[in-house]
Design a protein around this motif. Structure first.
Motif, short mmCIF file in Angstrom:
data_model
loop_
_atom_site.label_atom_id
_atom_site.label_comp_id
_atom_site.label_asym_id
_atom_site.label_seq_id
_atom_site.Cartn_x
_atom_site.Cartn_y
_atom_site.Cartn_z
N ALA A 258 0.83 -1.21 0.00
CA ALA A 258 0.00 0.00 0.00
C ALA A 258 0.86 1.25 0.00
CB ALA A 258 -0.93 -0.01 1.21
N VAL A 259 1.93 1.25 0.78
CA VAL A 259 2.81 2.42 0.85
C VAL A 259 3.42 2.73 -0.51
CG1 VAL A 259 5.08 3.15 1.75
CG2 VAL A 259 3.31 2.31 3.31
N ARG A 260 3.73 1.71 -1.27
CA ARG A 260 4.30 1.94 -2.59
C ARG A 260 3.32 2.61 -3.55
NH1 ARG A 260 5.49 -2.88 -4.91
NH2 ARG A 260 5.37 -4.32 -3.14
N THR A 261 2.04 2.56 -3.24
CA THR A 261 1.04 3.31 -3.99
C THR A 261 0.79 4.68 -3.36
OG1 THR A 261 -0.09 1.29 -4.72
CG2 THR A 261 -1.38 3.32 -4.76
N ILE A 262 0.69 4.73 -2.06
CA ILE A 262 0.34 5.97 -1.34
C ILE A 262 1.38 7.05 -1.55
CG2 ILE A 262 0.12 6.95 0.98
CD1 ILE A 262 -1.06 4.15 1.80
N VAL A 263 2.65 6.71 -1.41
CA VAL A 263 3.70 7.73 -1.41
C VAL A 263 3.80 8.47 -2.74
CG1 VAL A 263 6.20 8.11 -1.24
CG2 VAL A 263 5.00 6.72 0.48
N PRO A 264 3.95 7.79 -3.87
CA PRO A 264 4.05 8.56 -5.12
C PRO A 264 2.78 9.32 -5.46
CG PRO A 264 4.03 6.19 -5.56
CD PRO A 264 4.18 6.35 -4.09
N GLU A 265 1.63 8.79 -5.09
CA GLU A 265 0.38 9.48 -5.41
C GLU A 265 0.23 10.75 -4.60
OE1 GLU A 265 -3.19 10.37 -7.30
OE2 GLU A 265 -1.49 9.09 -7.84
N LEU A 266 0.56 10.71 -3.32
CA LEU A 266 0.48 11.93 -2.52
C LEU A 266 1.52 12.95 -2.98
CD1 LEU A 266 -0.21 10.60 1.10
CD2 LEU A 266 -1.76 11.85 -0.42
N ARG A 267 2.70 12.49 -3.34
CA ARG A 267 3.69 13.43 -3.89
C ARG A 267 3.20 14.05 -5.18
NH1 ARG A 267 9.07 9.92 -2.18
NH2 ARG A 267 9.47 11.06 -0.23
N ARG A 268 2.54 13.27 -6.01
CA ARG A 268 1.99 13.83 -7.24
C ARG A 268 0.98 14.93 -6.95
NH1 ARG A 268 -2.23 13.69 -10.42
NH2 ARG A 268 -3.41 12.34 -9.00
N LYS A 269 0.27 14.80 -5.83
CA LYS A 269 -0.71 15.80 -5.43
C LYS A 269 -0.10 16.99 -4.70
CE LYS A 269 -4.58 12.52 -4.99
NZ LYS A 269 -5.58 11.93 -4.05
N GLY A 270 1.23 16.97 -4.56
CA GLY A 270 1.90 18.10 -3.94
C GLY A 270 2.13 17.98 -2.45
N PHE A 271 1.92 16.80 -1.87
CA PHE A 271 2.13 16.63 -0.44
C PHE A 271 3.61 16.38 -0.14
CE2 PHE A 271 -2.42 16.04 -0.38
CZ PHE A 271 -2.78 16.55 0.86
N ARG A 272 4.03 16.88 1.00
CA ARG A 272 5.39 16.67 1.51
C ARG A 272 5.29 15.83 2.78
NH1 ARG A 272 8.68 19.53 5.24
NH2 ARG A 272 7.04 21.09 5.50
N PHE A 273 6.10 14.77 2.86
CA PHE A 273 6.07 13.88 4.02
C PHE A 273 6.96 14.45 5.13
CE2 PHE A 273 4.83 11.16 0.50
CZ PHE A 273 3.71 10.54 1.03
#
Length: 287
Positions: A258-273
């Protein structure tokens, strides 16, 4: 936190080594040559800053943090509960895995700052992994109790910590972290199961911790569909969100996928971890 309900949520004084070691006083200040530019002095090193915490709540109770500011950029904190209950030693001895090295490797490969809420019993079972997490600047280790017993009654079937043992249970976890080699565990605490009440908050006041909850439940505990976990997180995240996930292989087997999907998608939306400490610092600065 494991729940079965996915949406419920120098100046060191050094002796001069010269002709004699008899004098151990501070070295004299260098002489300035008249007319010459002043000699450069090394900048002083500021003392290490303390991790941010929230001020005590009403009546001095332990403060509770759920998410960061919504209006200070698109930040999100992924948090991972490293659960192991005090009585699960025989299961670990029989081969059940409460760690998740592949998940941690994925977070490192994706360069995702994260906060790991670790039980003391987990640190005892996996001291090398606890030490590795505690010494990696990508992660911060926080407290998830020693025993992973509940701090209230009726909390997903967990055994209960008596009120008079609550503070000791938290302090025992910090002792386990130190024994494992975690150099500086954070002053943050996550209640097992997320269950707390006024009595529990009062019992932990003397520890000085900030209790950290969440505003996005991943639903990864006991899940078998990584895509469903990813969708639930992606649908729920807002600026400043705290997402609760798990890094226990046996109880949350699809989290790494799940993380391998969540991380790039949130970054694509402009989120910073970010780590939880950054969100708490931002929240505290607004008060």
């Amino acid at each position: 936190m494991i729940t079965r309900v996915p949406r419920v949520l120098a100046v060191l004084s050094v002796c001069a080594l010269g002709a004699t070691l008899a004098s151990c006083g501070p070295a004299p200040a260098p002489r300035e040559t008249p007319g010459a530019a002043p000699s450069a002095r090394p900048p002083s090193t500021p003392p290490p800053s303390r991790p941010p915490t929230l001020a005590p709540g009403p009546a001095g109770l332990t403060p509770v943090f759920h998410h960061g500011p919504r209006d200070q950029g698109r930040t999100v904190a992924l948090t991972f509960d490293a659960d192991m209950t005090a009585d699960q030693g025989p299961r670990a001895a029989a081969g059940e895995r409460f760690d998740h090295p592949r998940l941690i490797a994925t977070l490192r490969a994706l360069k995702v700052p994260s906060t790991v809420f670790m039980t003391g019993r987990w640190a005892e079972e996996y001291p090398d992994q606890a030490r590795s997490l505690g010494r990696d600047p990508l992660f911060e280790v926080a407290n998830h109790s020693y025993s992973h017993y509940a701090f209230t009654g009726d909390c997903y079937g967990l055994p209960t910590v008596p009120e008079e043992r609550m503070r000791a249970d938290v302090e025992r976890a910090y002792a386990a972290f130190r024994e494992a080699g975690v150099p500086a565990a954070m002053p943050y605490f996550r209640f097992p199961g997320g269950c707390y009440d006024r009595r529990a908050l009062r019992a932990l006041t003397a520890t000085g911790v900030t209790a950290v909850q969440w505003d996005v439940v991943s639903g990864d505990a006991f899940a078998t569909d990584a895509d469903a976990v990813a969708r639930q997180v992606l649908d729920g995240v807002r600026p400043g969100s705290v997402v609760v996930l798990h890094c226990t292989r046996s109880a949350a087997p699809v989290t790494e996928r799940a993380v391998r999907t969540i991380v790039p998608e949130l970054r694509r939306k402009g989120f910073r971890f970010v780590k939880v400490s950054e969100l708490i610092g931002a929240a505290g600065a607004r008060r």
